[in-house]
Write a protein that holds these residues in place. Sequence first.
Motif, PDB file in Angstrom:
ATOM      1  N   ASP A 176      65.586  70.775  15.973  1.00 59.42           N
ATOM      2  CA  ASP A 176      66.788  71.191  15.242  1.00 59.42           C
ATOM      3  C   ASP A 176      66.447  72.086  14.066  1.00 59.42           C
ATOM      4  N   ALA A 177      65.278  71.855  13.492  1.00 57.99           N
ATOM      5  CA  ALA A 177      64.871  72.672  12.347  1.00 57.99           C
ATOM      6  C   ALA A 177      64.329  74.028  12.800  1.00 57.99           C
ATOM      7  N   GLY A 178      64.289  74.253  14.105  1.00 62.83           N
ATOM      8  CA  GLY A 178      63.947  75.593  14.591  1.00 62.83           C
ATOM      9  C   GLY A 178      62.609  75.724  15.297  1.00 62.83           C
ATOM     10  N   ALA A 179      61.913  74.587  15.514  1.00 60.38           N
ATOM     11  CA  ALA A 179      60.578  74.679  16.106  1.00 60.38           C
ATOM     12  C   ALA A 179      60.643  74.587  17.633  1.00 60.38           C
ATOM     13  N   LYS A 180      59.687  75.208  18.279  1.00 58.79           N
ATOM     14  CA  LYS A 180      59.474  74.968  19.703  1.00 58.79           C
ATOM     15  C   LYS A 180      58.611  73.709  19.775  1.00 58.79           C
ATOM     16  N   VAL A 181      59.102  72.712  20.512  1.00 63.35           N
ATOM     17  CA  VAL A 181      58.466  71.393  20.474  1.00 63.35           C
ATOM     18  C   VAL A 181      58.020  70.970  21.870  1.00 63.35           C
ATOM     19  N   VAL A 182      56.868  70.327  21.933  1.00 60.28           N
ATOM     20  CA  VAL A 182      56.463  69.699  23.174  1.00 60.28           C
ATOM     21  C   VAL A 182      56.052  68.264  22.845  1.00 60.28           C
ATOM     22  N   LEU A 183      56.407  67.333  23.749  1.00 60.64           N
ATOM     23  CA  LEU A 183      56.112  65.921  23.491  1.00 60.64           C
ATOM     24  C   LEU A 183      55.346  65.340  24.669  1.00 60.64           C
ATOM     25  N   LEU A 184      54.315  64.560  24.366  1.00 57.74           N
ATOM     26  CA  LEU A 184      53.606  63.877  25.447  1.00 57.74           C
ATOM     27  C   LEU A 184      53.493  62.380  25.181  1.00 57.74           C
ATOM     28  N   ASP A 185      53.452  61.620  26.257  1.00 55.47           N
ATOM     29  CA  ASP A 185      53.330  60.162  26.148  1.00 55.47           C
ATOM     30  C   ASP A 185      52.589  59.655  27.371  1.00 55.47           C
ATOM     31  N   GLU A 186      51.752  58.648  27.174  1.00 52.94           N
ATOM     32  CA  GLU A 186      50.954  58.164  28.307  1.00 52.94           C
ATOM     33  C   GLU A 186      51.721  57.211  29.220  1.00 52.94           C
ATOM     34  N   ASN A 187      52.878  56.757  28.773  1.00 53.59           N
ATOM     35  CA  ASN A 187      53.663  55.849  29.602  1.00 53.59           C
ATOM     36  C   ASN A 187      54.530  56.615  30.601  1.00 53.59           C
ATOM     37  N   PRO A 188      54.972  55.920  31.658  1.00 54.17           N
ATOM     38  CA  PRO A 188      55.796  56.619  32.643  1.00 54.17           C
ATOM     39  C   PRO A 188      57.239  56.838  32.203  1.00 54.17           C
ATOM     40  N   MET A 189      57.638  56.245  31.077  1.00 51.51           N
ATOM     41  CA  MET A 189      59.006  56.487  30.617  1.00 51.51           C
ATOM     42  C   MET A 189      59.058  56.712  29.116  1.00 51.51           C
ATOM     43  N   LEU A 190      60.074  57.401  28.680  1.00 47.22           N
ATOM     44  CA  LEU A 190      60.265  57.623  27.251  1.00 47.22           C
ATOM     45  C   LEU A 190      60.797  56.363  26.582  1.00 47.22           C
ATOM     46  N   GLY A 191      60.653  56.290  25.269  1.00 41.24           N
ATOM     47  CA  GLY A 191      61.278  55.193  24.528  1.00 41.24           C
ATOM     48  C   GLY A 191      60.298  54.297  23.793  1.00 41.24           C
ATOM     49  N   GLY A 192      59.029  54.361  24.188  1.00 38.49           N
ATOM     50  CA  GLY A 192      58.053  53.484  23.537  1.00 38.49           C
ATOM     51  C   GLY A 192      58.476  52.035  23.697  1.00 38.49           C
ATOM     52  N   GLN A 193      58.407  51.280  22.624  1.00 44.50           N
ATOM     53  CA  GLN A 193      58.737  49.858  22.715  1.00 44.50           C
ATOM     54  C   GLN A 193      60.244  49.591  22.716  1.00 44.50           C
ATOM     55  N   LEU A 194      61.039  50.651  22.482  1.00 45.09           N
ATOM     56  CA  LEU A 194      62.492  50.444  22.501  1.00 45.09           C
ATOM     57  C   LEU A 194      62.979  49.995  23.874  1.00 45.09           C
ATOM     58  N   VAL A 195      62.263  50.408  24.930  1.00 53.06           N
ATOM     59  CA  VAL A 195      62.758  50.136  26.285  1.00 53.06           C
ATOM     60  C   VAL A 195      62.772  48.645  26.620  1.00 53.06           C
ATOM     61  N   LYS A 196      62.169  47.826  25.777  1.00 53.29           N
ATOM     62  CA  LYS A 196      62.196  46.389  26.062  1.00 53.29           C
ATOM     63  C   LYS A 196      62.924  45.607  24.977  1.00 53.29           C
ATOM     64  N   GLN A 197      63.503  46.323  24.025  1.00 55.95           N
ATOM     65  CA  GLN A 197      64.189  45.653  22.917  1.00 55.95           C
ATOM     66  C   GLN A 197      65.651  45.441  23.287  1.00 55.95           C
ATOM     67  N   THR A 198      65.946  44.271  23.829  1.00 54.97           N
ATOM     68  CA  THR A 198      67.318  43.999  24.260  1.00 54.97           C
ATOM     69  C   THR A 198      68.194  43.533  23.095  1.00 54.97           C
ATOM     70  N   HIS A 199      67.588  43.265  21.959  1.00 52.02           N
ATOM     71  CA  HIS A 199      68.383  42.781  20.824  1.00 52.02           C
ATOM     72  C   HIS A 199      68.985  43.953  20.050  1.00 52.02           C
ATOM     73  N   LYS A 200      69.988  43.632  19.262  1.00 57.01           N
ATOM     74  CA  LYS A 200      70.667  44.651  18.476  1.00 57.01           C
ATOM     75  C   LYS A 200      69.885  44.910  17.183  1.00 57.01           C
ATOM     76  N   PHE A 201      69.903  46.175  16.761  1.00 62.52           N
ATOM     77  CA  PHE A 201      69.124  46.544  15.583  1.00 62.52           C
ATOM     78  C   PHE A 201      69.856  46.265  14.278  1.00 62.52           C
ATOM     79  N   PHE A 202      69.056  46.088  13.229  1.00 64.06           N
ATOM     80  CA  PHE A 202      69.590  45.846  11.892  1.00 64.06           C
ATOM     81  C   PHE A 202      69.673  47.179  11.151  1.00 64.06           C
ATOM     82  N   GLY A 203      70.174  47.136   9.945  1.00 67.16           N
ATOM     83  CA  GLY A 203      70.258  48.353   9.136  1.00 67.16           C
ATOM     84  C   GLY A 203      71.697  48.795   8.987  1.00 67.16           C
ATOM     85  N   LYS A 204      71.861  50.115   8.856  1.00 63.02           N
ATOM     86  CA  LYS A 204      73.210  50.669   8.728  1.00 63.02           C
ATOM     87  C   LYS A 204      73.669  51.156  10.079  1.00 63.02           C
ATOM     88  N   ARG A 205      74.994  51.259  10.241  1.00 61.28           N
ATOM     89  CA  ARG A 205      75.485  51.667  11.551  1.00 61.28           C
ATOM     90  C   ARG A 205      75.077  53.097  11.893  1.00 61.28           C
TER      91      ARG A 205
END
Lengths: 168, 477
Positions: free
Chosen positions: B139-168
């Motif tokens: 969004d700030a204008g950069a050409k970006v590339v992302l790599l990850d060794e897992n087969p799916m995006l999300g990191g540990q979020l993909v197993k977090q079935t609980h609701k998050f805290f903080g602000k909405r």
Amino acid sequence: MNEIPKYLREGYLSVEELKKYVGLPSEERLRQRPVAVPECPQEIPCTPCKEICPTNAVLMEHPNAVPIVDYEKCVGCSLCVQICPGLAFFMVHYIGDKARVTMPHEILPVPKVGEKVVLLNRVGEEVGEGKVVTVIPREKSKGDTPIITVEMPIELAWDVRAVKVVRE
Amino acid sequence: MRLTEHPILDFERVRGKEITIYFEGKPIKAYEGETIAMALHAAGIRTFQHSTKKHRPRGLFCAIGKCSSCLMKVNGIPNVRTCITLVEEGMQIERQEEKPALPKTTKPPKWKEPPRIEADVIVIGGGPAGMMAAINARDAGAKVVLLDENPMLGGQLVKQTHKFFGKREQFAGVRGIKIAEILSEELKRRNIEIFLETSAIMLLQNGEEKLVVGVRKNKELIEFKGKTVVVATGAMERMIPFENNDLPGVYGAGAIQTLMNTYGVKPGDRVLIVGAGNVGLILAYQLYQAGVKVEAIVEAMPKIGGYFVHAAKVRRLGIPILTRHTILRAEGKEKVERAVVAQLDENWNVIPGTEKVFEVDVIALAVGLRPSIELLHQVGCQIKYVPELGGHVVIRDSRMETTIKGIFVAGDSAGIEEATTAMLEGKIAGIGAALAAGVASPEWLKEIEKAQKELEEFRSGPFGRKVLEGLKKVVVE
């Protein structure tokens, strides 16, 4: 070292602690209409209950403050019960010699309206039997959590915080 | 051993086509899109290898490609990380015994110039921090590339079935799995080039230029060249010493979440959890939701370390939390059959005669994480040991830039915290990287300041105190 509060050693609040940390609604208020009670005594960075409340009944001085409900302002809409990430909000309503407790229920099966359920207290002990009177399914819940209202003997209103659905 | 019904998740919907893989010659049912380790678990296979010296059985531990306990021989190739390698029709899987050798017929690959991907900002890691870094850098204008060794995006979020805290506005009240979907969508909408199953094995710098060497699917070499890099490689599960802690069935808490929440595989029937921090408490609740019995949570501290509300959630379902208790040993031959725990006195010594035996087939260790800093270490960033942040972390400034210009850090690899703070740090690092690459306008400084304020607010309560103490030691201007 500071004294560790009992609820942090045991993992559950006693009614005395609840009174001390968040205060309880008056008997009169409990009879008027459902009222939301936060069981959230610890300062954690979390504000959805305050943000979602349509009547600004959830008071919180800063994002880490313990939520306190202005029971007079609360209209009993249950949005806080639906949204709370900690599943720590409940509603209580006294009707005659019965109490109705509204609680999150993220366990299968989700009971049906009219179904009898086993009542569990804050440590998971079976303390009686209640009847489900309302179910807000997950799809209709603001916080993706099904919530149920269970009717029970009035003396269990401040003990029961979960149910077990037993089907043959 | 597969879950079909779940109050939060719909596995039937996500399971791919049924295929067959072979374990030591025997056919096993698997689904496209799942990893080898998950398919083996679903078939009840827990021992993946034997240790070379004492021939002890070993099984899964971290399930996110960060340890070596799931290495197996796949199609004759040894040392394949089965926890992050997807199943393929007809795959031949074997237990690894002794010191594995490459098949005699294997020839070294012919040298050829690897493909070179160029971008302004390279993001390593597709978890909450990395995804937010990529989105904001773009969004700030950069050409970006992302790599990850897992087969799916999300990191540990993909197993977090609980609701998050903080602000909405920071996704409070939203489940982690949903946040992973939202952020993945945002990445795709921005046409950010994503390389999955791609391990960053080296980070180099040549003057102003940064080079990341990646290996895709264990075979293809790819070079990523960028002006700046954001390292968001997450964290690694901690282990604690006790007898037989290497038995199959002793898992990191995250591995159990991966099994049951990402792939719908039941980790076992009866579980003992070690650690009553947020991870241990949340895990207990999730196990109950998956229909698994949690015998107890043991915690060496005199109090519950995680949020009280998470503790209350599991207590009212009848799960005991034993504070001032520790695990003494695991028992069992080929896998965990029992766990022995005991009470601790005020000086952390075991009180004789207080031993309790739990008949469990799974022991979950939720005893903390340590930041993954290997790449940052290797490229030469200054490092400091800061226990408040979970171990060794890199020195950085308030924009998450390390002591090497153009290399940024975010999320758990910067210090163990929450996914919420990881996302905010990711935002700061992503914008910072775009600015340092010379492609973002100075207006974006305001967005950095906004995120810094939100971080400050999130950390301002009692739970943020320790982190703030730690940050004092590593954040320099």
